[in-house]
Scaffold this active site. Structure first.
Site, PDB file in Angstrom:
ATOM      1  N   LYS A  20       0.957  -1.186   0.194  1.00  0.00           N
ATOM      2  CA  LYS A  20       0.083  -0.317   0.243  1.00  0.00           C
ATOM      3  C   LYS A  20       1.184   1.938  -0.423  1.00  0.00           C
ATOM      4  O   LYS A  20       1.817   1.189   0.660  1.00  0.00           O
ATOM      5  CB  LYS A  20      -0.581   0.451   1.118  1.00  0.00           C
ATOM      6  N   ASP A  58      -5.633   6.926   3.699  1.00  0.00           N
ATOM      7  CA  ASP A  58      -4.324   6.022   4.750  1.00  0.00           C
ATOM      8  C   ASP A  58      -4.761   4.817   5.291  1.00  0.00           C
ATOM      9  O   ASP A  58      -4.301   3.595   5.222  1.00  0.00           O
ATOM     10  CB  ASP A  58      -3.516   6.805   5.643  1.00  0.00           C
ATOM     11  N   HIS A  79      -8.269  -0.388   5.302  1.00  0.00           N
ATOM     12  CA  HIS A  79      -8.191  -1.124   6.245  1.00  0.00           C
ATOM     13  C   HIS A  79      -9.415  -1.254   6.665  1.00  0.00           C
ATOM     14  O   HIS A  79     -10.219  -2.243   6.750  1.00  0.00           O
ATOM     15  CB  HIS A  79      -7.053  -0.470   7.292  1.00  0.00           C
TER      16      HIS A  79
HETATM   17  P1  NAP Z   1      12.017   2.705   2.921  1.00  0.00           P
HETATM   18  O1  NAP Z   1      12.096   2.196   3.948  1.00  0.00           O
HETATM   19  O2  NAP Z   1      11.976   4.298   2.760  1.00  0.00           O
HETATM   20  O3  NAP Z   1      12.542   1.996   1.851  1.00  0.00           O
HETATM   21  C1  NAP Z   1      12.730   2.265   0.921  1.00  0.00           C
HETATM   22  C2  NAP Z   1      13.144   0.780  -0.125  1.00  0.00           C
HETATM   23  O4  NAP Z   1      13.096   1.134  -2.244  1.00  0.00           O
HETATM   24  C3  NAP Z   1      14.783   0.870   0.240  1.00  0.00           C
HETATM   25  O5  NAP Z   1      14.911  -0.499   0.487  1.00  0.00           O
HETATM   26  C4  NAP Z   1      15.800   1.714  -0.868  1.00  0.00           C
HETATM   27  O6  NAP Z   1      16.934   1.219  -0.944  1.00  0.00           O
HETATM   28  C5  NAP Z   1      14.857   0.427  -1.570  1.00  0.00           C
HETATM   29  N1  NAP Z   1      14.846   1.838  -2.917  1.00  0.00           N
HETATM   30  C6  NAP Z   1      14.691   3.254  -3.095  1.00  0.00           C
HETATM   31  N2  NAP Z   1      15.262   3.411  -3.924  1.00  0.00           N
HETATM   32  C7  NAP Z   1      14.872   2.386  -4.906  1.00  0.00           C
HETATM   33  C8  NAP Z   1      15.488   2.278  -6.881  1.00  0.00           C
HETATM   34  N3  NAP Z   1      15.324   2.715  -7.375  1.00  0.00           N
HETATM   35  N4  NAP Z   1      15.412   0.822  -6.905  1.00  0.00           N
HETATM   36  C9  NAP Z   1      15.182  -0.229  -6.606  1.00  0.00           C
HETATM   37  N5  NAP Z   1      15.402  -0.310  -4.774  1.00  0.00           N
HETATM   38  C10 NAP Z   1      14.897   1.184  -4.233  1.00  0.00           C
HETATM   39  O7  NAP Z   1      10.200   2.261   2.388  1.00  0.00           O
HETATM   40  P2  NAP Z   1       9.449   1.544   3.736  1.00  0.00           P
HETATM   41  O8  NAP Z   1       8.677   2.460   4.722  1.00  0.00           O
HETATM   42  O9  NAP Z   1      10.338   0.270   3.392  1.00  0.00           O
HETATM   43  O10 NAP Z   1       8.239   0.777   1.920  1.00  0.00           O
HETATM   44  C11 NAP Z   1       8.566   1.027   1.371  1.00  0.00           C
HETATM   45  C12 NAP Z   1       7.070   0.062   0.399  1.00  0.00           C
HETATM   46  O11 NAP Z   1       5.945  -0.656   2.467  1.00  0.00           O
HETATM   47  C13 NAP Z   1       5.873   1.238   0.557  1.00  0.00           C
HETATM   48  O12 NAP Z   1       5.368   1.336  -0.922  1.00  0.00           O
HETATM   49  C14 NAP Z   1       5.455   1.863   1.594  1.00  0.00           C
HETATM   50  O13 NAP Z   1       4.393   2.581   2.004  1.00  0.00           O
HETATM   51  C15 NAP Z   1       4.688   0.728   2.069  1.00  0.00           C
HETATM   52  N6  NAP Z   1       4.579   0.498   3.660  1.00  0.00           N
HETATM   53  C16 NAP Z   1       5.427   0.705   4.469  1.00  0.00           C
HETATM   54  C17 NAP Z   1       4.756   0.373   5.832  1.00  0.00           C
HETATM   55  C18 NAP Z   1       6.358   0.347   6.680  1.00  0.00           C
HETATM   56  O14 NAP Z   1       6.075   0.027   8.179  1.00  0.00           O
HETATM   57  N7  NAP Z   1       7.253   0.767   6.418  1.00  0.00           N
HETATM   58  C19 NAP Z   1       3.524  -0.090   6.372  1.00  0.00           C
HETATM   59  C20 NAP Z   1       2.434  -0.007   5.577  1.00  0.00           C
HETATM   60  C21 NAP Z   1       3.255   0.555   3.593  1.00  0.00           C
HETATM   61  P3  NAP Z   1      17.916   1.460  -1.486  1.00  0.00           P
HETATM   62  O15 NAP Z   1      18.069   3.010  -0.710  1.00  0.00           O
HETATM   63  O16 NAP Z   1      19.404   0.679  -1.577  1.00  0.00           O
HETATM   64  O17 NAP Z   1      17.500   2.110  -2.942  1.00  0.00           O
END
Ligand code: NAP
Length: 484
Positions: free
Chosen positions: A148, A235, A240
């Site tokens: 999401k 959100d 949800h």
């Molecule tokens: P995050 O911490 O910002 O992680 C983003 C990831 O994407 C990193 O591993 C980053 O690694 C990689 N990335 C960024 N640009 C890239 C590119 N051009 N090519 C390949 N990899 C790339 O984000 P997150 O919180 O884990 O969230 C990830 C997804 O899950 C999002 O869609 C978010 O909305 C969803 N989500 C997250 C949560 C949560 O609790 N965190 C909850 C619900 C949904 P590098 O910088 O090494 O490339």
């Protein structure tokens, strides 16, 4: 209780965004727990993929640290962690460039199940889909898992669905809503459709109203930038709370099969009436208790984004005619609590001479904390003093009934990832469901934007703006307390 864990088929799971927050906090620790439980076959491989330049050893060290931080000590045996890390690989890949794709294509085995988890920002979903396709990695056993938010409105959700559909069949697309992976959400279906007891009462004739609450104590700090463009409606409600509403309100599917269940959920979304302005309250938390208010958390001087929303919703069909569904969700509230409460009507005539409304029967489905269920019934207060009535919870503790193992409930992500490997889409949103949810949400947002509606200020640590309480008070009802 005898454990009935059956290993899944061999698989390659590529976690795009494998270095990110979600992967480190939920996906990788969850996979480790499935390994620990004996569900992961020896041939399984988990391939982290992100831009960071790491080798296998560097990534394994990162995964080890994530397990040490996010897995309970009882499951952290060093030999088990070492054995799990043997399954881990890493490839540095750029979703927007060509770097790393050849290496990834060479690594993924076309003849076993291969799943691509898009745990990256939504702006990269389309790039990933296109490159996976262009590099020929998407074999017949391929699945993609999409996080999401799925779109920002109907137009963007349609565009994303169209992009994914160019490269993948709907049967290969797993849109995650982790609320659907919660044990009690599935239990809700078991209770409704596995018993004769509830279903005859599950309608407007016997149900007074339904409350769905998702309350958080945290603010938006850390993700204020994203949140300020989104708000509680996009959100939380569009996905949800809507999914929970669907499971409560839907008709019995003809069998427990992905499309049969999702067809019924879709009918609920399509039956939702527009919400009247008087039936909707938006709020924004102010500063207090030594904590910053929304504006500071979100880094804004001014904002009309809601961090709280409450509303009365009607499902326009025979079953639910005139039965209100009250939904509310918000940040910086008194407690972290998610629950669904089905509040039944009073008996038509009280032989005990009680005049007041008791609404003594309430079925509460608790999603967090302590997933479980609770049925409140009216009984006689023990002791002398005549026939005095009192409401007590009927104990439905899983641990007592099924043994201590039952209390060890897998996290939603663990269950959902295993469902992806098994190829079971029941607990994932179908494209048309997501679009229907946006089609209901968009006009609501447009309506309050058009009216220039501003969110009401509320104090942290409470139950949201007073107007939210009024939504129910004016109809002789009241919200259940927000407490753990
Ligand atoms: P995050 O911490 O910002 O992680 C983003 C990831 O994407 C990193 O591993 C980053 O690694 C990689 N990335 C960024 N640009 C890239 C590119 N051009 N090519 C390949 N990899 C790339 O984000 P997150 O919180 O884990 O969230 C990830 C997804 O899950 C999002 O869609 C978010 O909305 C969803 N989500 C997250 C949560 C949560 O609790 N965190 C909850 C619900 C949904 P590098 O910088 O090494 O490339």
């Amino acid at each position: 209780m005898v454990s009935r864990i059956i290993p899944v088929d061999p698989f390659d799971l590529v976690v795009f965004g494998g270095t990110g927050d979600l992967a480190q906090r939920k996906i990788l620790p969850g996979l480790y727990r499935r390994f620990w439980a004996g569900q992961m076959p020896a041939e399984a491989r988990i391939i982290g993929a992100a831009r960071s330049e790491l080798d296998d050893a560097g990534y394994r060290a990162m995964v080890r640290a994530a397990i040490e931080e996010h897995v309970a000590p009882a499951k952290r045996e060093p030999e088990q962690i070492d054995a799990f890390l043997e399954h881990i690989r890493y490839v540095a890949v750029d979703a927007r460039g060509e770097g790393g794709w050849k290496e990834l294509a060479a690594l993924v085995r076309p003849d076993v199940i291969h799943a691509f988890y898009f745990s990256v920002g939504p702006s990269l979903f389309g790039d990933l889909a296109e490159r996976i396709h262009a590099h020929g990695i998407a074999g017949p056993h391929c699945r993609i898992v999409v996080e999401k938010p799925f779109g920002h409105d109907l137009a963007s959700a349609k565009a994303l669905n169209a992009t994914l559909a160019q490269h993948f069949d709907e049967t290969q697309i797993y849109r995650i809503d982790h609320y659907l992976g919660k044990e009690t959400v599935q239990n809700l279906m078991a209770v409704r459709f596995g018993n004769i007891l509830f279903e005859p009462l599950w309608n407007a004739q016997y149900v007074d109203h339904i409350q769905i609450t998702v309350a958080e104590t945290v603010g938006v700090g850390g993700r204020g930038d994203y949140y300020d463009k989104s708000g509680a409606m996009r959100d939380m409600v569009q996905n949800h709370l809507m999914q929970l509403l669907c499971l409560i309100a839907m008709e019995p599917p003809h069998r427990f099969d992905p499309d049969a269940v999702r067809d019924e959920k879709l009918k609920v979304i399509r039956a939702l009436d527009p919400v009247e302005p008087a039936d909707l309250v938006r709020g924004q938390y102010g500063p207090g208790d030594g904590l910053a208010g929304y504006l500071e958390d979100a880094g804004q001087d001014e904002s009309d984004t809601e961090s709280f929303i409450a509303m009365k919703v009607h499902v326009s069909n025979w079953r639910w005619k005139n039965t209100p569904f009250y939904l509310r969700t918000g940040k910086r509230l008194r407690a972290r609590k998610s629950e669904i409460a089905v509040v039944f009507k009073d008996p038509p005539h009280s032989i005990f001479g009680e005049q007041e409304d008791r609404r003594g029967n309430v079925l509460v489905i608790r999603l967090q904390p302590n997933e479980g269920m609770n049925l409140r019934v009216t009984i006689k207060e023990p002791g002398p003093g005549g026939m005095r009535l009192v409401e007590v919870p009927l104990d439905m503790s899983f641990a007592d009934a099924l043994g201590p193992e039952a209390a060890d409930i897998p996290d939603a992500y663990e269950r959902l990832i295993m469902d992806v490997i098994r190829g079971n889409q029941t607990l994932f949103m179908r494209g048309d469901e997501v679009e229907a949810a946006w089609a209901w949400t968009d006009p609501l947002i447009a309506s309050w934007t058009g009216r220039g509606d501003r969110p009401k200020r509320y104090d942290p640590g409470g139950a949201g703006p007073e107007e939210s309480a009024m939504l129910l008070h004016r109809e002789g009802r009241r919200w259940r307390e927000i407490k753990e």
